[in-house]
Design a protein around this motif. Structure first.
Motif, PDB file in Angstrom:
ATOM      1  N   ALA A 127       0.849  -1.187   0.000  1.00  0.00           N
ATOM      2  CA  ALA A 127       0.000   0.000   0.000  1.00  0.00           C
ATOM      3  C   ALA A 127       0.885   1.238   0.000  1.00  0.00           C
ATOM      4  CB  ALA A 127      -0.902  -0.001   1.220  1.00  0.00           C
ATOM      5  N   SER A 128       0.693   2.127  -0.968  1.00  0.00           N
ATOM      6  CA  SER A 128       1.555   3.298  -1.004  1.00  0.00           C
ATOM      7  C   SER A 128       0.796   4.622  -0.972  1.00  0.00           C
ATOM      8  CB  SER A 128       2.486   3.247  -2.213  1.00  0.00           C
ATOM      9  OG  SER A 128       1.755   3.361  -3.406  1.00  0.00           O
ATOM     10  N   CYS A 129      -0.389   4.696  -1.573  1.00  0.00           N
ATOM     11  CA  CYS A 129      -1.091   5.984  -1.540  1.00  0.00           C
ATOM     12  C   CYS A 129      -2.107   6.042  -0.409  1.00  0.00           C
ATOM     13  CB  CYS A 129      -1.755   6.291  -2.884  1.00  0.00           C
ATOM     14  SG  CYS A 129      -3.262   5.364  -3.218  1.00  0.00           S
ATOM     15  N   GLY A 130      -2.748   4.926  -0.122  1.00  0.00           N
ATOM     16  CA  GLY A 130      -3.701   4.882   0.980  1.00  0.00           C
ATOM     17  C   GLY A 130      -5.050   5.497   0.673  1.00  0.00           C
ATOM     18  N   CYS A 177      -9.008  -2.568  -3.246  1.00  0.00           N
ATOM     19  CA  CYS A 177      -7.843  -1.898  -2.675  1.00  0.00           C
ATOM     20  C   CYS A 177      -7.747  -2.256  -1.196  1.00  0.00           C
ATOM     21  CB  CYS A 177      -7.983  -0.392  -2.809  1.00  0.00           C
ATOM     22  SG  CYS A 177      -7.974   0.144  -4.509  1.00  0.00           S
ATOM     23  N   CYS A 232      -6.010  -0.837   0.877  1.00  0.00           N
ATOM     24  CA  CYS A 232      -5.833   0.376   1.682  1.00  0.00           C
ATOM     25  C   CYS A 232      -7.155   1.025   2.052  1.00  0.00           C
ATOM     26  CB  CYS A 232      -4.964   1.384   0.943  1.00  0.00           C
ATOM     27  SG  CYS A 232      -5.744   2.064  -0.528  1.00  0.00           S
ATOM     28  N   GLY A 249      -6.835   4.582  -2.377  1.00  0.00           N
ATOM     29  CA  GLY A 249      -7.535   3.824  -3.409  1.00  0.00           C
ATOM     30  C   GLY A 249      -7.278   4.350  -4.810  1.00  0.00           C
ATOM     31  N   ASP A 250      -6.208   5.113  -5.000  1.00  0.00           N
ATOM     32  CA  ASP A 250      -5.981   5.726  -6.303  1.00  0.00           C
ATOM     33  C   ASP A 250      -4.873   5.088  -7.134  1.00  0.00           C
ATOM     34  OD1 ASP A 250      -7.955   7.739  -6.070  1.00  0.00           O
ATOM     35  OD2 ASP A 250      -6.643   8.845  -4.716  1.00  0.00           O
ATOM     36  N   CYS A 251      -3.904   4.412  -6.497  1.00  0.00           N
ATOM     37  CA  CYS A 251      -2.731   3.991  -7.264  1.00  0.00           C
ATOM     38  C   CYS A 251      -2.806   2.553  -7.774  1.00  0.00           C
ATOM     39  CB  CYS A 251      -1.456   4.173  -6.445  1.00  0.00           C
ATOM     40  SG  CYS A 251      -1.232   2.962  -5.145  1.00  0.00           S
ATOM     41  N   GLY A 252      -3.623   1.723  -7.144  1.00  0.00           N
ATOM     42  CA  GLY A 252      -3.757   0.346  -7.604  1.00  0.00           C
ATOM     43  C   GLY A 252      -2.574  -0.545  -7.262  1.00  0.00           C
ATOM     44  N   ASN A 253      -1.764  -0.182  -6.265  1.00  0.00           N
ATOM     45  CA  ASN A 253      -0.621  -1.013  -5.876  1.00  0.00           C
ATOM     46  C   ASN A 253      -0.985  -2.069  -4.848  1.00  0.00           C
ATOM     47  OD1 ASN A 253       1.329   0.062  -7.485  1.00  0.00           O
ATOM     48  ND2 ASN A 253       2.069   1.536  -5.976  1.00  0.00           N
ATOM     49  N   CYS A 254      -2.187  -1.981  -4.286  1.00  0.00           N
ATOM     50  CA  CYS A 254      -2.508  -2.817  -3.123  1.00  0.00           C
ATOM     51  C   CYS A 254      -3.665  -3.762  -3.422  1.00  0.00           C
ATOM     52  CB  CYS A 254      -2.864  -1.915  -1.952  1.00  0.00           C
ATOM     53  SG  CYS A 254      -4.378  -0.982  -2.241  1.00  0.00           S
TER      54      CYS A 254
HETATM   55  S1  FES Z   1      -2.311   2.061  -1.777  1.00  0.00           S
HETATM   56 FE1  FES Z   1      -2.820   3.122  -3.583  1.00  0.00          FE
HETATM   57  S2  FES Z   1      -4.657   2.160  -4.076  1.00  0.00           S
HETATM   58 FE2  FES Z   1      -4.255   1.280  -2.151  1.00  0.00          FE
END
Ligand code: FES
Lengths: 464, 129
Positions: A56-59, A77, A79, A61-66
């Motif tokens: 999780a990097s943005c927290g 997400c 996060c 729900g915008d980046c799609g890394n999690c």
């Molecule tokens: S951390 Fe970026 S979408 Fe969940």
């Protein structure tokens, strides 16, 4: 990795969740990513092409890394998905586990990158086979076997309001308040599960400010929908309709006037291995600590400018994890920052979690051991809805994003659509608040004028 | 497993600064063309996490501010289950009754206006015709 729970979140029930077949303790309602982090799970998934570990990097729900599969639903997400008792989640897009994914070999097999324009193309027999394999490797979760029967539900009639405010950050809260004071019926929607925006982590002011503001709005009769992200704006025959995504489904809203206060998107720097788990946005780290009692790392490196750097430093010191190094934000973007930043984050290093960073400045090169890198990037405006509505945007150097062009009262090129806060350019919480107030007032005036006009035209029609 | 030191600008599609720079070298110098060539912005985030980073790369490689424009925003701006769209009615039910009730309530609040009985359309609908 030394992320750990420093105190239980307030008034939350202890529950148990399952992730990749193992059981973990959690608190009801906390983000899945926070619960897993408390048990040392920070690799939540793998990237699509090189299968690099991601967390999780943005927290927001915008980046799609999690992305994980939750209760059978793919691409949730971690996060923003709240935990409930006996929730079952799985990592997706891996062979083995997220922690030990066999497919990660693509990352070291192709150090110079994979160019899909040239790979396996033009070979009549190889191409279709290769394509099938590649598609499988880069999939995103597995669809549920049974369809949700929700399509048989009664259609929802659109909600009609005078003023719709999208986003409950500093500007949105202010806009809603002023519009309501002016006599408009106001609906305030927020994508996260509580209002507050930047204030939530407490980096810009006390998070209790957001609570007080929210309580006041509810008393004034403002309708507030949390967990409700606006996903689309359409204009048909002159009627503007906003689709709001809530856990139960899509809700159409037809506002007479709209104030967009959707804030911006954060990022975690532009340096080698900037995607390692343990590198995260400042707001997310702050929310983990203040709201969920989760310390995301013991030895944080902070990339931020004042006054946020000071707030972050204090936050981590109070949590028992003083920063090992504080860098200006430009250091995390040195390669693409305008001008010549004095310090440079040369690279992050680590296997599946950040373990150290290399910093370079006039004095030389330094290796800094750490287990967390916190980046307070200038947020890039979330302009998509504004474009849907017909507003214009322009490049904005500080964030690298595109800001909505708005007049002094927040008016945009789109009729009865106003914008405020980060969406129109970089701003402090105070500036966002002031901008929100102006836009809220203008929107209320526009909405009430429309309403009056329609009454008059009706009177005339009835009289004739 | 050892990792390659990539600087990721589009995390959904695993594109690096190098990929974007190669793209510029090939002559693609605007965001729309770079999107079409590399596929950046077409992943699950739909550009939310990468557009501003790619824009920064372009700026730092000498592309003029005035030459930068975002690619078309394509709703929905967050992933939505298709079933949720299926659930939306194609022809929304007439809003007459609800709108009229609202108008009545507003009159009591002191808004000027004649009684608008049921059967009237919502004031905001068809305003521009
Ligand atoms: S951390 Fe970026 S979408 Fe969940």
């Amino acid at each position: 990795m030394t992320a750990r729970r420093i105190r239980p979140p307030k008034q939350r029930r202890e529950i148990t969740i399952e992730h990749d077949g193992k059981r973990y303790p959690a608190y009801e309602g906390e983000p899945l990513a926070a619960a897993l982090m408390a048990s040392g799970v920070t690799v939540l998934g793998r990237s699509s092409k090189y299968h690099r570990p991601r967390g999780a990097s943005c927290g927001t729900g915008d980046c799609g890394n999690c992305l994980v599969q939750v209760d059978g639903m793919p691409n949730r997400c971690a996060c923003t998905t709240p935990c409930h008792d006996e929730m079952v989640s799985e990592s997706q897009n891996v062979i083995g586990s997220a922690e030990n994914d066999l497919l990660a070999m693509t990352d070291w097999m192709f150090p110079r990158g994979l160019d899909h324009h040239e790979m396996f193309t033009g070979l009549p027999l190889v191409q279709p086979v290769a394509q099938r394999i590649i598609r499988k490797l880069s999939g995103l979760g597995v669809l549920a076997r049974t369809a949700d029967s929700s399509a048989e539900r009664e259609p929802r009639p659109p909600t009609i309001v005078d003023v719709l405010v999208v986003g409950a950050g500093a500007s949105g809260l202010a806009a809603a308040e002023v519009a309501r004071e002016a006599g408009a019926e106001v609906l305030l929607v927020e994508a996260l599960n509580e209002p507050g925006g930047r204030r939530l982590g407490g980096l810009h002011c006390s998070p209790s400010d957001a609570k007080t503001a929210t309580r006041k709005l509810l008393e004034m009769g403002v309708d507030i929908w949390p967990d409700s992200g606006a996903v689309q704006i359409d204009r048909t025959q002159g009627v503007l309709e906003v689709l709001i995504l809530r856990p139960e489904g899509l809700f159409p809203v037809r506002p007479r006037a709209t104030v967009l206060c959707c804030g911006g998107y954060v990022s975690t720097g532009v340096f080698p291995n900037n995607d390692l788990p343990g590198i995260m946005a400042a707001e997310w780290a702050a929310r983990l600590i203040t709201k969920w009692g989760m310390l995301p790392g013991e030895r944080p490196v902070i990339c931020a400018d004042e006054p946020i750097a000071k707030a972050l430093r204090e936050l981590f010191v109070k949590a028992g994890a003083p920063p090992v190094r504080v860098l200006p934000i430009s250091a995390a973007y040195a390669d693409v920052w305008p001008g010549n930043p004095p310090e440079k984050l040369v690279t992050a290093l680590g296997g599946k979690h950040v373990e150290r960073v290399i910093v370079e400045n006039a004095a030389g090169t330094e290796v800094v051991d750490c287990d967390l890198v916190v980046v307070a990037s200038p947020p890039a405006p979330a302009f998509e809805l504004a474009l849907d509505a017909g507003a214009h945007v322009a490049y904005e150097e500080q964030s690298g994003g595109f800001a909505v062009r708005a007049g002094p009262e927040g008016g945009t090129a789109a009729e009865n659509v106003f914008a405020a806060g980060t969406l129109v350019g970089p701003c402090t919480v105070e500036e966002a608040h002031a901008g929100g107030r102006t836009a809220g007032e203008a929107a209320a005036t526009a909405a009430l004028t429309l309403l009056q006009e329609s009454y008059h035209s009706r009177e005339n029609r009835d009289a004739s | 497993m050892p990792r390659s030191p990539r600087t990721i600008v589009c995390s959904c599609e695993d594109l690096t600064v190098e990929d974007i720079v190669q793209c510029i070298d090939k002559g693609y110098r605007d965001i729309e063309s770079i999107k079409r060539y590399t596929g950046f912005g077409t992943g699950i985030c739909q550009g939310k996490a990468c557009l501003h980073l790619v824009a920064r790369v372009l700026r730092s490689r000498g592309i003029k501010e005035s030459d930068l424009a975002p690619f078309t925003a394509r709703p929905p701006h967050r992933p939505v289950a298709l079933g949720m769209y299926a659930e939306l009615s194609v022809n929304p039910p007439p809003m007459n009754a609800e709108a009229a009730n609202k108008a009545d309530a507003r009159k009591d609040e002191g808004f000027a206006g004649k009684d608008t009985g049921p059967g009237e359309e919502d004031p905001s609908v068809g305003r521009e015709e």
